[in-house]
Write a protein that holds these residues in place. Structure first.
Motif, short mmCIF file in Angstrom:
data_model
loop_
_atom_site.label_atom_id
_atom_site.label_comp_id
_atom_site.label_asym_id
_atom_site.label_seq_id
_atom_site.Cartn_x
_atom_site.Cartn_y
_atom_site.Cartn_z
N ILE A 270 -40.14 -17.74 32.32
CA ILE A 270 -41.10 -18.38 31.43
C ILE A 270 -40.77 -18.08 29.98
O ILE A 270 -40.97 -18.91 29.09
N GLY A 271 -40.22 -16.89 29.74
CA GLY A 271 -39.85 -16.50 28.38
C GLY A 271 -38.55 -17.11 27.89
O GLY A 271 -38.10 -16.77 26.79
N GLY A 272 -37.95 -18.01 28.65
CA GLY A 272 -36.79 -18.73 28.16
C GLY A 272 -35.45 -18.25 28.69
O GLY A 272 -34.41 -18.77 28.29
N THR A 273 -35.44 -17.27 29.58
CA THR A 273 -34.18 -16.82 30.17
C THR A 273 -33.72 -17.83 31.21
O THR A 273 -34.46 -18.14 32.14
N SER A 274 -32.51 -18.36 31.03
CA SER A 274 -32.03 -19.43 31.90
C SER A 274 -31.41 -18.87 33.16
O SER A 274 -30.58 -17.96 33.11
N LEU A 275 -31.79 -19.43 34.30
CA LEU A 275 -31.20 -19.03 35.57
C LEU A 275 -29.73 -19.44 35.67
O LEU A 275 -29.00 -18.93 36.51
N ALA A 276 -29.31 -20.34 34.79
CA ALA A 276 -27.90 -20.73 34.76
C ALA A 276 -27.05 -19.70 34.03
O ALA A 276 -25.82 -19.77 34.05
N GLY A 277 -27.68 -18.71 33.38
CA GLY A 277 -26.97 -17.63 32.72
C GLY A 277 -26.66 -17.92 31.27
O GLY A 277 -26.68 -19.06 30.81
N GLY A 278 -26.42 -16.83 30.52
CA GLY A 278 -25.98 -16.96 29.14
C GLY A 278 -27.05 -17.10 28.09
O GLY A 278 -26.76 -17.04 26.90
N VAL A 279 -28.32 -17.28 28.48
CA VAL A 279 -29.40 -17.52 27.53
C VAL A 279 -30.58 -16.63 27.90
O VAL A 279 -30.97 -16.56 29.07
N GLY A 280 -31.15 -15.97 26.90
CA GLY A 280 -32.34 -15.15 27.14
C GLY A 280 -32.59 -14.20 25.99
O GLY A 280 -31.66 -13.79 25.30
N THR A 281 -33.86 -13.86 25.77
CA THR A 281 -34.24 -12.93 24.71
C THR A 281 -35.24 -11.93 25.25
O THR A 281 -36.00 -12.23 26.19
N ILE A 282 -35.27 -10.77 24.63
CA ILE A 282 -36.20 -9.72 25.04
C ILE A 282 -37.64 -10.11 24.67
O ILE A 282 -38.55 -9.99 25.48
N TYR A 283 -37.82 -10.58 23.43
CA TYR A 283 -39.18 -10.94 23.01
C TYR A 283 -39.73 -12.09 23.84
O TYR A 283 -40.93 -12.16 24.11
N GLY A 284 -38.83 -13.00 24.29
CA GLY A 284 -39.29 -14.09 25.14
C GLY A 284 -39.81 -13.58 26.48
O GLY A 284 -40.82 -14.07 26.99
N ALA A 285 -39.12 -12.60 27.05
CA ALA A 285 -39.56 -12.03 28.33
C ALA A 285 -40.91 -11.36 28.20
O ALA A 285 -41.76 -11.46 29.09
#
Length: 438
Positions: free
Chosen positions: A376-391
């Protein structure tokens, strides 16, 4: 002579909002999550006001408890971001949490008092260290099986989900271990597990100083490496918003006072005379929330300012290219799962301290909420994308939905339907975002 005319649409033809986003460099996903969180909060508050005659969601008490309840999931979500970015998954974090909690409970209740004496000040320190070490070792073991044993992460962690839940039952023989060390219990929040009004203002001042320092540091780095600078007004806007958010949060947590019964007992124990108008003692920031903030800061620094963080994104973006570039992907996998296990152990500290006991069922289904928070915080299951604050925002969204549904009287079945639906919707929106960004 070479034609250098830009064929793209000039910036002056963009809308005001587009130019604002370009100048401030705000993440549109971040704004979307903040907007969704605001809608959830306002919606539950208005629903309560219409149905019950008063809104119970947007109150200092509920928001303070919401922040404490988010801490355990948020801490683990910070580690899950790394796991998912590298195209893996960890289904065992809830069971690792329960196992670490049981180990810490046994250590501080059944083992250490026999050697150090009941109430020794080192008991809680050694128990926490033991829990963190066990979590890191379990995570590293999972990472080793995945990286060097070539076993899919789904299978390894699914097996870990069952193995460590069963191991927790065997260690404690199915018993609930309580009460935990009094100092240890403060790590879970509550009136004695918060820093009070003065401590909260100190934290708020440090937070504002950090916001200003990051903006100044970032501007100097841009000058040093000849990167484009944000306009001064955009820097000032970010500073005002950041410091305003810190001050507002500090005012909020200081607006939640101790219950009267606890104040009465505290006054009697300390020999304080309660004034005629009453004695008001602020909770302030809860210790679990400060732990979550510390984890978020450290993990953000690791991901954005270290070689390790660049390697994580490189592996997730293109594993084959990362290997050809000389990155030891297998050792990185071991380290990432060790970090995930360490954070699961830290969450076990918060969860068992808040419960004031260690039970075999602690952390059940937490793995689903942690994965959902990261996605939900924007981490992509396809890999390569994600942020701590988003999580962390994702964890806040998940907990807000659960808390709001409890306040308005939805039963557990409806809560599960809503949470599952939100998770599927988040993945679908991520697919749309990636498709439109190409």
């Amino acid at each position: 002579m070479t034609d250098t005319t830009n064929s793209t649409k000039p910036a002056s033809s963009d809308g005001i909002f587009a130019r604002f986003l370009r100048a401030t460099e705000l993440d549109t996903r971040l704004l979307g999550m903040i907007g969704a969180l605001a809608l959830i909060w306002i919606g539950f508050h208005m629903y309560g006001a219409l149905v019950n005659g008063f809104g119970a969601f947007l109150t200092p008490r509920n928001l303070w408890n919401l922040s404490v309840q988010t801490s355990s999931i948020g801490i683990m979500a910070c580690g899950m971001v790394l796991v998912i970015i590298t195209r893996n998954i960890d289904l065992s974090v809830g069971s690792i949490l329960g196992f670490c909690a049981i180990v810490m409970g046994v250590v501080q209740v059944n083992i250490l008092p026999a050697y150090l004496g009941l109430g020794h000040p080192l008991i809680w320190v050694l128990a926490v260290a033991c829990g963190l070490m066990v979590g890191a070792l379990v995570g590293a073991f999972h990472g080793f099986l995945i990286a060097y044993g070539k076993i899919p992460a789904f299978i390894v962690t699914l097996g870990g989900l069952l193995v460590w839940r069963g191991a927790a039952f065997l260690v404690a023989r199915g018993e609930t271990i309580s009460p935990v060390d009094p100092t240890f219990s403060k790590l879970g929040g509550g009136p004695s597990g918060a820093v009070g009004a003065t401590g909260s203002w100190i934290v708020g001042a440090l937070g504002c100083a950090a916001v200003l320092g990051l903006i100044v540091f970032g501007r100097r780095q841009r000058v040093k490496f000849a990167f484009p600078l944000r306009p001064v007004w955009a820097e000032a806007f970010l500073a005002i918003v950041g410091c305003g958010a810190v001050i507002a949060a500090t005012v909020l947590v200081n607006s939640y006072f101790w219950p009267r019964g606890i104040v009465q007992r505290y006054a009697e124990a300390e020999g304080i005379t309660i004034p005629e108008g009453g004695l008001f003692i602020s909770h302030g920031y809860a210790i679990p929330v400060l732990i979550l903030l510390a984890v978020a800061i450290v993990m953000t620094i690791v991901m954005k300012m270290t070689r390790f963080g660049r390697y994580v994104y490189a592996i997730g973006g293109n594993p084959e290219a990362a290997e050809l570039a000389g990155i030891n992907s297998r050792m990185m996998t071991v380290k990432i799962f060790a970090i995930m296990g360490f954070l699961a152990g830290l969450s076990a500290v918060v969860a068992s301290a808040r419960l004031n006991s260690a039970t075999n069922s602690l952390g059940t289904l937490d793995e689903l909420y942690v994965i959902a928070a990261a996605v939900i915080g924007g981490t992509s299951l396809a890999g390569g994308v994600g942020t701590i604050y988003g999580a962390i925002l994702g964890a806040m969204v998940m907990q807000s939905l659960q808390t709001g549904m409890v306040l308005i009287g939805f039963d557990a079945a409806i809560q599960q339907v809503v949470v599952g639906s939100v998770l599927v919707l988040a993945v679908y929106l991520d697919i749309l975002y990636r498709r439109n960004s190409k």
